[in-house]
Design an enzyme around this catalytic site. Structure first.
Site, PDB file in Angstrom:
ATOM      1  N   SER A 186       0.933  -1.090  -0.233  1.00  0.00           N
ATOM      2  CA  SER A 186       0.139   0.050  -0.019  1.00  0.00           C
ATOM      3  C   SER A 186       0.952   1.115   0.150  1.00  0.00           C
ATOM      4  CB  SER A 186      -0.857  -0.007   1.340  1.00  0.00           C
ATOM      5  OG  SER A 186      -1.615   1.237   1.342  1.00  0.00           O
ATOM      6  N   TYR A 229      -0.545   0.324  10.123  1.00  0.00           N
ATOM      7  CA  TYR A 229      -0.918  -0.470   8.795  1.00  0.00           C
ATOM      8  C   TYR A 229       0.230  -0.429   7.667  1.00  0.00           C
ATOM      9  CZ  TYR A 229      -3.179  -1.284   4.176  1.00  0.00           C
ATOM     10  OH  TYR A 229      -3.635  -1.722   2.982  1.00  0.00           O
ATOM     11  N   LYS A 257       2.664  -3.139   6.387  1.00  0.00           N
ATOM     12  CA  LYS A 257       3.134  -3.441   5.041  1.00  0.00           C
ATOM     13  C   LYS A 257       4.442  -3.468   4.556  1.00  0.00           C
ATOM     14  CE  LYS A 257      -1.187  -4.361   3.345  1.00  0.00           C
ATOM     15  NZ  LYS A 257      -1.517  -5.462   2.528  1.00  0.00           N
TER      16      LYS A 257
END
Length: 326
Positions: free
Chosen positions: A126, A154, A158
């Site tokens: 992402s 997050y 990632k």
């Protein structure tokens, strides 16, 4: 060829599965089986009717031993706890994103030792790996060599997974490719826990006659990609040769840069002022902080060399969504 898609019942997983089955091949090889695993069972009637499809449902960490009892020629790892969830529940993000990916890679390492063949592994990363750091400010335009400095749990998870994929590839355990996906808009279906979810909701809900909330200032700029453009990027990256992909570092997929105000203007052009008026701006500081920390402009030279263009305009994205929704 035997293929596994994690997150196979989700929006992108379903689209990817449909596209693969329509093509019938991956990397020039016929698809024999396509296993779709997700927390909830696959419900798409078209997928269920295809004899090549195998279904698996449940917690990925708990299902891995069973899933990996057979060999997979290719794995598309799309399953993930999303940004808002990871910020609210730190342990969930570590378990669902970091530990599940590590365990999956370990299972593929064992498969490579058993078969002597490194399976193809696509990891959906992402643009949340980017953010502004005091020591390394986010530049106005993110290029392929921009240093990732994640500013959310997050994004950090990632980025760690990208490095694991690169190292397992370096060691020859997998043929890994990671691509950083832009926010996908417009997604159909119900809202999820992603901080970026409103970037679909402010179009999807008004078109369905439902009021929607915009939690950021309309001047906020974002980087988007339509569903079709995203799936095309995933498949091109997966099928690229190692030389075409270029090294082991994750690749930025192409982005359409647009402000939220411009998205709403495109909605009004497509559906009229009354529809666009169903969107109300109600700032949410937590969401604004997360989304405002993501880059909005990209120059993705590696993606360009692979022949991957960004969407032409948000008007075209809405047209694509309305055609899909019919």
């Amino acid at each position: 060829m035997n293929i596994l898609i994690t997150g196979g019942a989700g929006f992108l997983g379903t689209l990817l599965a449909r596209r693969l089955l329509q093509r019938g091949t991956l990397c020039g090889q016929p698809i024999d089986t396509l296993t779709l695993t997700d927390l909830h069972p696959v419900a798409d009637p078209g997928l269920l009717a295809d004899p090549r499809v195998r279904r698996d449902a449940g917690d990925l960490l708990q299902r891995l031993d069973s899933l990996m009892a057979g060999d997979h020629d290719a794995v598309f790892h799309l399953a993930s706890a999303v940004s808002g969830e990871c910020e609210a529940d730190f342990a969930l993000g570590l378990r669902s994103n970091l530990e599940a990916t590590r365990r999956l890679l370990e299972a593929l390492r064992a498969q490579q030792a058993r078969t002597g063949q490194a399976p193809l592994f696509f990891f959906a990363s992402s643009v949340a790996v980017y953010g502004g750091d005091e020591a390394v400010p986010l530049p106005p335009v993110v290029r392929d060599d921009t240093l990732p400095t994640p500013q959310s749990s997050y994004g950090i998870q990632k980025f760690i997974c990208e490095q694991l994929v690169a190292d397992y590839t370096r060691k020859g355990y997998i043929d890994g490719r990671a691509a950083r996906l832009m926010t996908v808009s417009v997604r159909p279906g119900r809202p999820n826990g992603a901080a970026s979810g409103f970037l679909s909701g402010i179009v999807r809900e008004p078109l369905a006659g439902i009021d929607a909330i915009c939690p950021v200032d309309p001047s906020t700029a974002v980087a988007l990609s339509s569903p079709d453009t995203t799936i095309a990027g995933i498949l091109r990256v997966a099928e690229a040769s190692r030389a075409e992909f270029g090294g082991r570092t994750a690749l930025n997929l192409p982005a359409l840069s647009v402000t939220v105000a411009e998205m709403l203007q495109a909605l009004e052009r497509s559906a009229g002022q009354a529809v666009a008026a169903r969107v109300t701006v109600q700032p949410d500081a937590a969401i604004a902080r997360i989304v405002g920390g993501w880059p909005s402009r990209f120059e993705s030279e590696r993606a360009r060399r692979l022949g991957l263009p960004a969407d032409a305009s948000f008007d075209a994205v809405i047209t694509q969504f309305r055609a899909l929704a019919r």
